[in-house]
Design an enzyme around this catalytic site. Sequence first.
Site, PDB file in Angstrom:
ATOM      1  N   GLU A  44       3.804  99.207  76.802  1.00 20.35           N
ATOM      2  CA  GLU A  44       2.395  98.846  76.980  1.00 20.35           C
ATOM      3  C   GLU A  44       1.848  99.556  78.210  1.00 20.35           C
ATOM      4  O   GLU A  44       2.595  99.812  79.168  1.00 20.35           O
ATOM      5  CB  GLU A  44       2.206  97.334  77.205  1.00 20.35           C
ATOM      6  CG  GLU A  44       2.427  96.474  75.987  1.00 20.35           C
ATOM      7  CD  GLU A  44       2.164  94.988  76.266  1.00 20.35           C
ATOM      8  OE1 GLU A  44       1.260  94.668  77.057  1.00 20.35           O
ATOM      9  OE2 GLU A  44       2.892  94.173  75.682  1.00 20.35           O
TER      10      GLU A  44
ATOM     11  N   GLU B 200       7.743  90.115  78.014  1.00 21.09           N
ATOM     12  CA  GLU B 200       7.390  89.986  79.434  1.00 21.09           C
ATOM     13  C   GLU B 200       7.950  88.740  80.113  1.00 21.09           C
ATOM     14  O   GLU B 200       7.351  88.212  81.050  1.00 21.09           O
ATOM     15  CB  GLU B 200       5.878  90.024  79.622  1.00 21.09           C
ATOM     16  CG  GLU B 200       5.286  91.383  79.295  1.00 21.09           C
ATOM     17  CD  GLU B 200       3.857  91.543  79.749  1.00 21.09           C
ATOM     18  OE1 GLU B 200       3.148  90.536  79.824  1.00 21.09           O
ATOM     19  OE2 GLU B 200       3.447  92.675  80.029  1.00 21.09           O
TER      20      GLU B 200
HETATM   21  C1  GAL Z   1       0.562  92.310  78.520  1.00 22.83           C
HETATM   22  C2  GAL Z   1       1.014  91.479  77.332  1.00 22.83           C
HETATM   23  C3  GAL Z   1       0.128  91.668  76.120  1.00 22.83           C
HETATM   24  C4  GAL Z   1      -1.314  91.654  76.522  1.00 22.83           C
HETATM   25  C5  GAL Z   1      -1.518  92.740  77.527  1.00 22.83           C
HETATM   26  C6  GAL Z   1      -2.958  92.961  77.899  1.00 22.83           C
HETATM   27  O1  GAL Z   1       0.959  91.738  79.717  1.00 22.83           O
HETATM   28  O2  GAL Z   1       2.328  91.788  76.985  1.00 22.83           O
HETATM   29  O3  GAL Z   1       0.380  90.702  75.159  1.00 22.83           O
HETATM   30  O4  GAL Z   1      -1.652  90.421  77.066  1.00 22.83           O
HETATM   31  O5  GAL Z   1      -0.798  92.426  78.684  1.00 22.83           O
HETATM   32  O6  GAL Z   1      -3.060  94.105  78.665  1.00 22.83           O
END
Ligand code: GAL
Length: 734
Positions: free
Chosen positions: A449, A369
């Site tokens: 994600e 990210e």
């Molecule tokens: C994303 C990140 C993850 C975790 C996640 C929680 O932005 O890559 O490590 O923090 O959010 O939803």
Amino acid sequence: MRTEQCFSDGWIFEGIEEVCLPHTAVELPFSYLDEASYQRPFSYEKHFDKDPTWEGQEVFLRLDAAMANARVSLNGVEIAAHADGYTPITARMTDVLVDEGNHLEVIVDGTENPDIPPFGGQIDYLTYAGLYRDAWLIVRPKIAIENLKIEPGSFLDDKQSLELNVFTTRYADSENTPRLFIEVLDANLEPVVAQEVDAAQGLTHCSIENLEDIVLWDVDNPYLYSVRITLKSSAGTDVVEERFGFRSAEFKPDGFYLNGRNLKIRGLNRHQSFPYIGYALGKAAQEKDAEILKNELRLNLVRCSHYPQSKYFLDRCDEIGLLVFEEIPGWQHIGGDAWKSEAIENVRRMIQRDWNHPSIIIWGVRINESQDDGDFYQRTNALARELDPTRQTGGVRYHTNSQLLEDVYTMNDFILGEVEPERNEPQRALRPQAEVTGKEVPIPYLVTEYNGHMYPTKATDSEHRLAEQALRHLEVIDAAFGDPNISGCVGWCAWDYNTHADFGSGDRICHHGVMDMFREPKFAAYAYSSQCEPQDGIILKPATYWARGERSIGGVLPLLIMTNCDFVELQYGETTSQLGYPARDRFPNLPHPPIIFETRDFGAQQLGMWGTDWQSGTIRGFLNNEHVATFNLVRNPLPTSLDVIPDAGVISERDAVRVMIRALDQVGNKLPYLLDPVKVSIDGPARILGPRILPLRAGSTGLWLQSTGVGKINLYVRHDRFAPVERTITVQQT
Ligand code: GAL
């Protein structure tokens, strides 16, 4: 002949305590921990004598991981320094060894040093200090094999080929030309083919052609071959054996292809942390995690977020057919030049450690990210391609129109949580890839994600919230299945994890998992498992605690049932029953949409009203019109039995075993609101990690028993509402 001996016993921690590796510098409470407590230096020492058989050989120490910034010295001389907390440190001891009383010292520094990835900004996970993986003593000839890269080629032809790169190191001249004897072995370690070549200085390249009747490695048939290299020189014989698989894996604009077959990726992210002990659990726990992901959650891929994980975990992924996305350490922040150089080295170390794992199908070569950084990411991509031309690169971002230097646009798409229905905008589960990439033509694309912080859900939350979490996962999986240009989706995340105060619920936990920290399923776990085919296991899981007054307004409707059955029958009491069918209108693309009973499916009085009696329920699942599964729900749950289930009855010396404890009602369902604690005690060669009085959270709790010797461990579990339970676990010598 090379020997690799486990060197994990007999370390002295902080000058006083004898410990065995894996070891965490500071054991932490389950929640409300102080993450500053381990952010300082710690020392580990070990004393040993030289064995006469080492004479004339090279002697190395390998620490599979040290968090972080480790410095290794032997007899007062520094022999290695290694900043990266996730890859092995190899320290050559040969020149400094004395015959008796060698003194090895490792200083690790848990400080979040801003010069080292992943540090310098905020990070949503903890980096627990310590020597948290195993240690090894390696004794090998002066001319030896340093590494081996196995690159299978031409996968889909009748005849297969192999390219081998054998890296050798010479600490002595050879009187003759060293020779390499190369054997390819099948899964039974029977030779398939053998070849012999001269070993060059440094790197020897060797091709093996025309391999016939090769079995491909696949998620359903993870067939593993090995290469055994025997190096013979005047310095002696060195033998190295590495497993690999023949498989092709490619992300294309129209999806992911494994061995030429389109496979929709269904995955979750894994943090390698455990309650109390942080990263420091060994082989059995690492393997168990892989098994939970594959066999319980029925995934076909895990993303190692956000760093290289244990070899034991990856080995198990190879063995059981679980695909892996592995990436370098980092979280949003990109540091200065020294930091970037270290990140480039992280790419090198990750790939050189793991390039033979057939399960790994993509390298993540961006800081998770982070923003675009053309120069930096040109370098990470170029290095990954140079080291391993057989795998594509990815790099996880959350922003749109990002500069694509990788082979695959890997995207964290949290859109489902971002658009609120009250704003009168339609909710969308995923964006079409063109909207994210800004490109008119489809490119290889994977969602890495979703959900996570958009809908944190504690195992102890209400039924309604737990069911909504499950629905949100189902919605995204459905959207991924519905878009041929999306290779699949990897949700955030497999299980809850401890984190910094900048994240989580104030308790230092991100309750983002579809399982809790003990790997106990929340309802959302079944959004994944129910997508498997019934021949791999029939899933029938209602998202309910079955009570009249748990939800607002009362009742259990709408009732979400995650199942791969063709249809179900819901029976309420003796008289009311209703058939339910997969909600294909709402989830048109899922292999197995859930079945949802709505209020309209029942007459006003059929399930009774507030103030009328509450009845037991039964859900029957049918496949091909045959009754194949039953889920019972009782009207008046009472504490009836205490389930105490160790993951294994026999474990190896030094291993830890998880034990799950569940408080069950008359029909075997958990009692989510039974809050009284359980008390655990043991006798025998083990120690309980964490406290001895454990609160039940949503009807269950867990613990790990760390063995301290061999023999029988007796575990006693007591709870005021149940008969006491005793379990025996045998610890065997390895
Ligand atoms: C994303 C990140 C993850 C975790 C996640 C929680 O932005 O890559 O490590 O923090 O959010 O939803």
